[in-house]
Design a protein around this motif. Structure first.
Motif, short mmCIF file in Angstrom:
data_model
loop_
_atom_site.label_atom_id
_atom_site.label_comp_id
_atom_site.label_asym_id
_atom_site.label_seq_id
_atom_site.Cartn_x
_atom_site.Cartn_y
_atom_site.Cartn_z
N ALA A 55 0.73 -1.47 -0.03
CA ALA A 55 -0.11 -0.11 -0.15
C ALA A 55 1.35 1.00 -0.01
N ALA A 56 0.24 2.50 -0.46
CA ALA A 56 0.72 3.79 0.34
C ALA A 56 0.41 4.70 0.82
N ARG A 57 0.90 5.21 1.08
CA ARG A 57 -0.12 6.26 2.04
C ARG A 57 0.64 8.39 1.08
N ALA A 58 -0.19 9.22 1.20
CA ALA A 58 -0.15 10.18 1.16
C ALA A 58 -1.36 11.41 1.31
N PRO A 59 -0.67 12.40 2.10
CA PRO A 59 -1.69 13.20 2.95
C PRO A 59 -2.53 14.17 2.08
N GLN A 60 -3.70 14.47 2.71
CA GLN A 60 -5.20 15.08 2.15
C GLN A 60 -4.91 16.46 2.57
N TYR A 61 -4.75 17.29 2.14
CA TYR A 61 -5.18 18.18 2.63
C TYR A 61 -6.42 18.64 2.32
N GLY A 62 -6.85 19.66 3.65
CA GLY A 62 -8.67 19.74 3.25
C GLY A 62 -8.52 21.42 3.73
N GLN A 63 -9.22 21.98 3.79
CA GLN A 63 -9.73 23.75 3.89
C GLN A 63 -8.94 24.47 5.42
N VAL A 64 -8.95 23.28 6.36
CA VAL A 64 -8.51 23.62 7.63
C VAL A 64 -8.25 22.06 8.78
N GLY A 65 -7.85 22.83 9.51
CA GLY A 65 -6.58 22.01 9.70
C GLY A 65 -5.49 20.44 9.23
N ARG A 66 -4.47 20.26 10.14
CA ARG A 66 -4.01 19.01 9.77
C ARG A 66 -4.36 18.69 8.72
N PRO A 67 -3.71 17.81 7.46
CA PRO A 67 -3.90 16.63 6.31
C PRO A 67 -3.91 15.67 6.64
N GLU A 68 -4.82 15.37 6.49
CA GLU A 68 -5.07 13.10 6.89
C GLU A 68 -4.63 13.04 5.90
N LEU A 69 -4.08 11.61 6.70
CA LEU A 69 -3.33 10.19 5.80
C LEU A 69 -4.60 9.45 4.73
N ARG A 70 -4.05 9.47 4.06
CA ARG A 70 -4.50 8.53 3.18
C ARG A 70 -4.23 7.32 1.99
N TYR A 71 -4.93 5.61 2.72
CA TYR A 71 -4.14 4.99 1.82
C TYR A 71 -4.48 4.34 0.85
N ARG A 72 -3.69 3.94 0.01
CA ARG A 72 -4.12 3.13 -0.78
C ARG A 72 -3.52 1.74 -1.42
N TRP A 73 -4.08 1.04 -1.31
CA TRP A 73 -3.57 -0.38 -2.34
C TRP A 73 -2.26 0.19 -3.48
N LEU A 74 -1.82 -0.51 -3.84
CA LEU A 74 -0.82 -0.27 -4.29
C LEU A 74 -1.00 -1.85 -6.08
N SER A 75 -1.74 -1.61 -6.95
CA SER A 75 -2.51 -1.98 -8.10
C SER A 75 -1.58 -2.68 -8.55
N GLY A 76 -1.47 -3.96 -8.92
CA GLY A 76 -0.87 -4.82 -9.55
C GLY A 76 0.34 -5.22 -8.21
N VAL A 77 0.12 -5.72 -7.05
CA VAL A 77 0.78 -6.60 -6.29
C VAL A 77 -0.71 -6.98 -5.40
N ARG A 78 -0.43 -9.14 -5.60
CA ARG A 78 -1.12 -9.80 -4.93
C ARG A 78 -0.63 -9.68 -3.12
N ARG A 79 -2.02 -9.95 -2.55
CA ARG A 79 -2.22 -10.27 -1.46
C ARG A 79 -0.73 -10.60 -0.07
#
Length: 236
Positions: free
Chosen positions: A206-230
């Motif tokens: 998986a990979a993580r990246a911050p998602q910036y909103g209008q206020v406050g600290r950015p939220e970390l979002r996680y996504r599955w890496l395509s092409g990777v088996r379990r």
């Protein structure tokens, strides 16, 4: 041409478990449930009138042992493969089952993820065709039936919860998901979910990246890496 789905007969005396197993099979691409039997007699009657490629076979049935059914099927010329779905842990029974064509065992209780892994591996084994070029190719075909040795999880993490978080993350698609919603989906806290998600990041699944909103600290979002088996290997 698209290959025909693998036809599965579920043989399980518990109606609730039987329905669940049939549902699980239907959720795996390339497989279809052709029937459900609750006893040795029911299974024999079904197979006398309709073919099946694979049996999901409970070993403890109300009118006899599952291996008794399997012996009678072999005597009658039925060649369907068998995945034993059972709470039986007697290794003598396991050895006898192997001699009768049981290709895998799935111990109860189990999750959809566990059964899916076994079915996918069985499909890989079944798809092998033609003449092997050498010992390595024979070994690879047989290895498809063996589940990979799981890497040791960090202390405090469980295999079942990791599987649930993995399924949630994959279902989230390319937009990913934050730890809070992921934890809510599987019934654990945000902090606990983040531990599992960070484990998936650290193992390259998986990979993580911050998602910036209008206020406050950015939220970390996680996504599955395509092409990777379990299991973390590269694949489809």
């Amino acid at each position: 041409m698209t290959p025909s789905p693998i036809r599965v007969l579920v043989v399980e005396d518990d109606p609730v478990a039987a329905d669940a197993h049939a549902l699980y099979v239907g959720r795996v691409p390339g497989f279809t449930t052709v029937g459900v039997a609750h006893s040795v007699g029911d299974a024999s009657k079904f197979l006398a009138r309709a073919p099946a490629d694979l049996l999901l076979l409970d070993l403890y049935l109300p009118d006899g042992h599952g291996l008794r059914l399997l012996r009678s099927l072999r005597s009658a010329g039925h060649t369907a493969d068998v995945i034993a779905v059972t709470s039986a842990r007697d290794l003598a029974v396991v050895r006898e089952g192997v001699s009768l064509g049981v290709v895998q065992y799935v111990l109860k209780p189990f999750t959809f993820t566990t059964l899916r892994e076994r079915l996918v591996r069985y499909a890989e084994f079944r798809a092998a065709a033609g003449e092997a070029s050498g010992q390595d190719e024979v070994d690879r075909a047989l290895a498809a039936l063996r589940a990979p040795q799981p890497a040791a999880l960090p202390k405090g993490l469980s295999t079942d919860t990791l599987a649930a978080i993995t399924d949630t993350l994959r279902a989230a698609g390319p937009d990913g998901i934050a730890a809070g919603p992921a934890g809510g989906a599987v019934g654990i806290s945000r902090i606990t979910a983040r531990r599992y998600l960070e484990h998936l990041v650290s193992t390259g699944r998986a990979a993580r990246a911050p998602q910036y909103g209008q206020v406050g600290r950015p939220e970390l979002r996680y996504r599955w890496l395509s092409g990777v088996r379990r299991d973390g290997a590269r694949g489809t």
